[in-house]
Scaffold this active site. Sequence first.
Site, short mmCIF file in Angstrom:
data_model
loop_
_atom_site.label_atom_id
_atom_site.label_comp_id
_atom_site.label_asym_id
_atom_site.label_seq_id
_atom_site.Cartn_x
_atom_site.Cartn_y
_atom_site.Cartn_z
CG ASP A 108 5.32 8.24 8.16
OD1 ASP A 108 4.45 7.89 8.98
OD2 ASP A 108 5.15 8.17 6.93
CE LYS A 142 -1.55 8.13 6.16
NZ LYS A 142 -0.92 7.38 5.07
CD GLU A 174 -6.07 6.31 2.75
OE1 GLU A 174 -6.26 5.19 2.27
OE2 GLU A 174 -4.95 6.78 2.99
CD GLU A 175 -9.32 2.48 7.28
OE1 GLU A 175 -9.24 2.27 8.49
OE2 GLU A 175 -8.45 2.15 6.47
CB SER A 176 -5.70 3.99 7.83
OG SER A 176 -5.44 4.75 6.66
CG ASP A 197 1.82 9.48 7.02
OD1 ASP A 197 1.72 8.92 8.13
OD2 ASP A 197 2.12 8.87 5.97
NE ARG A 198 -1.22 5.33 9.46
CZ ARG A 198 -1.76 4.13 9.49
NH1 ARG A 198 -2.43 3.75 10.57
NH2 ARG A 198 -1.64 3.30 8.48
CG ASP A 202 2.06 8.03 11.50
OD1 ASP A 202 2.28 9.24 11.35
OD2 ASP A 202 2.09 7.23 10.54
CB THR A 251 -6.81 1.20 0.81
OG1 THR A 251 -8.11 1.06 1.37
CG2 THR A 251 -5.80 1.43 1.91
CB SER A 288 3.85 4.18 8.39
OG SER A 288 2.75 4.94 8.76
CG HIS A 289 0.97 2.32 11.35
ND1 HIS A 289 1.11 2.49 10.00
CD2 HIS A 289 0.33 1.14 11.52
CE1 HIS A 289 0.55 1.47 9.38
NE2 HIS A 289 0.08 0.64 10.27
CB THR A 348 -0.90 0.02 1.25
OG1 THR A 348 -1.59 -1.22 1.36
CG2 THR A 348 -1.92 1.13 1.19
CE LYS A 371 6.40 6.77 3.42
NZ LYS A 371 5.27 7.45 4.05
NE ARG A 419 -5.87 -2.53 7.37
CZ ARG A 419 -4.97 -2.69 8.34
NH1 ARG A 419 -5.33 -3.25 9.48
NH2 ARG A 419 -3.72 -2.32 8.16
C1 G16 Z 1 -0.63 3.62 4.47
C2 G16 Z 1 -1.23 4.26 3.26
C3 G16 Z 1 -2.67 4.59 3.50
C4 G16 Z 1 -3.44 3.36 3.96
C5 G16 Z 1 -2.76 2.77 5.18
C6 G16 Z 1 -3.38 1.45 5.59
O1 G16 Z 1 -0.53 4.55 5.49
O2 G16 Z 1 -0.53 5.43 2.92
O3 G16 Z 1 -3.20 5.10 2.31
O4 G16 Z 1 -4.76 3.69 4.27
O5 G16 Z 1 -1.41 2.52 4.89
O6 G16 Z 1 -3.21 0.52 4.57
P1 G16 Z 1 -3.57 -1.00 4.72
O7 G16 Z 1 -5.02 -1.04 5.10
O8 G16 Z 1 -3.28 -1.59 3.37
O9 G16 Z 1 -2.72 -1.58 5.83
P2 G16 Z 1 0.81 4.69 6.34
O10 G16 Z 1 0.52 5.78 7.33
O11 G16 Z 1 1.00 3.34 6.98
O12 G16 Z 1 1.88 5.00 5.35
#
Ligand code: G16
Length: 544
Positions: free
Chosen positions: A280, A377, A364-366, A282-283, A278, A345, A113-114, A18, A126, A497
């Site tokens: 990096d 984001k 996004e929901e995340s 972005d969340r 989070d 997503t 990320s997280h 993703t 990335k 999910r």
């Molecule tokens: C990444 C993507 C988001 C996505 C999230 C969850 O976020 O940039 O667009 O919604 O992962 O993805 P998944 O449901 O496939 O685990 P981040 O903050 O982890 O880079």
Amino acid sequence: MSVQTIRIDPWQDQEPGTSGLRKSTRDFMRPGYLEAFLQAVFDEAAPADGDALVVGGDGRFFCREAAETVVRMALANGFSRVIVGQDALISTPAASALIRRRGAKGGVILSASHNPGGPDGDFGVKYNTETGGPAPTTFTAGVFARSKALEGYRILEATAPDLSVIGETRMGDGIVEVIDPITDYADLMETVFDFDAIRSLISQPGFRMAFDAMNAVTGPYATEILERRLGAPAGTVMRGRPLPDFGGGHPDPHPDHTPELTARMFGTDPLDFAAASDGDGDRNMILGPVTIVSPGDSLAILAAHADVVPRYRDGLKGLARSLPTSRAADRVAEALGIEMHQTPTGWKFFTNLLDAGRITLCGEESFGTGSDHVREKDGLWAVLFWLNVLAATGKGVGEVVAGHWSRFGRDYYQRHDYEGLEVEPAQAFMQGLRDMADGAAGRTVAGYAVQSAEDFAYTDPVDGTTVTKQGVTVHLSPDARITWRLSGTGSSGATLRVYLERFEDPAGDLHQTPGQALEAVAEVARVLSDIEARLGRTAPSVIT
Ligand code: G16
């Protein structure tokens, strides 16, 4: 200074998910592994003379060593300038802003990320393109194909300059420029929001707030913006120092991972406002007294209040959300008479819409929300947006949320994650759902009738590229939806999910818990997917 070519056997597992390539840190530390992926990225990017590359990460274990490798390989592969955040630090949204401001060819962001960090945690790489946004699927497919056939990688035979010292160093035929990663981003935020209004909110007697940076990259950004520029008291930023293992914590903005902040907000004397970001940056997670703002609601609420923010005062062009994000924003788009887009997503799917001027805000929901100010984001941007809304309306978080529901109705929402699955059974389960979707219309379960079901395919309205198999969705009557998909951000195994949502109109009961409100929808999901028989799971591992 010569360029060395090191011969390697290609890896077969470097398919970006993703959001870039995520693996365990130990996987990335294997000799040649990081280098092989970077070589495939640089071959696909094909830099020309004069091109610049932005580099930085979230400060997790192995970031600095990896940044030094990126510097040496970028210059050996044709980049003329590498712009690196001091100490190899830069948040994802700040990297996006920097790529755009400096007209760079792209950027390499070192972050998972997280996901937890450290030698036993995860690492990630990335690549963002010249738009400042995550590389599109056509690019990442090219990287994967190249990685499987790679014969070697190119690297400068020299050590990288000291990345803790700001300034320029000539290296080979190019230049390494170490920059302060904070100031530009903080300046950008001042152009977006009404800092005077936020400053007077923060200075009101009795107003109390906190921001949990989780020992990740946003600490120095939040300290500069919230404490130095906006006058919040010292100590407003908690866990503000980036640490290689995030202090042993999980840098995921979720109430379970912010125990002190959560206790302060759900105790007897809660603060007025709290937020977290989070790894990096972005969340975002937004909290009010005894209130967690659901990310789908947050996007809708910000869109409905955008006219209080200087940058958006003249109106929004359109909105977008990912498939599994609640439809709260759709109701605002309809009221405003603007475009609404549903994408797969992954933030990369918003980039074309932002570039083409079709949308202004997306989310996004995340726990991701953003706008056309960058192409990622942006956690702190969302925090400042909320503070701007509170300052302009004079209301508290709970009052803003309740007011939104009583105007637009409420989209009750929950995500159920089933972690630790094996990949093949999980993929077979998704195939089973596609088969189920074909014949689901007309079935009735737990008081809900299936109206339609589909396997989501998306054609980008700007460049016409199509992606398929992005999640199976079932639409129910009364108005509810269930979506199933596999996560693309894990470093091993598979995570399923299941996203549940149900609309309650403004005249209905708007103040149930999501668990109560979605009990029957969860039952429909269980029955339609036959999850117990097919995956042996009786309950989700995590409910968000
Ligand atoms: C990444 C993507 C988001 C996505 C999230 C969850 O976020 O940039 O667009 O919604 O992962 O993805 P998944 O449901 O496939 O685990 P981040 O903050 O982890 O880079």
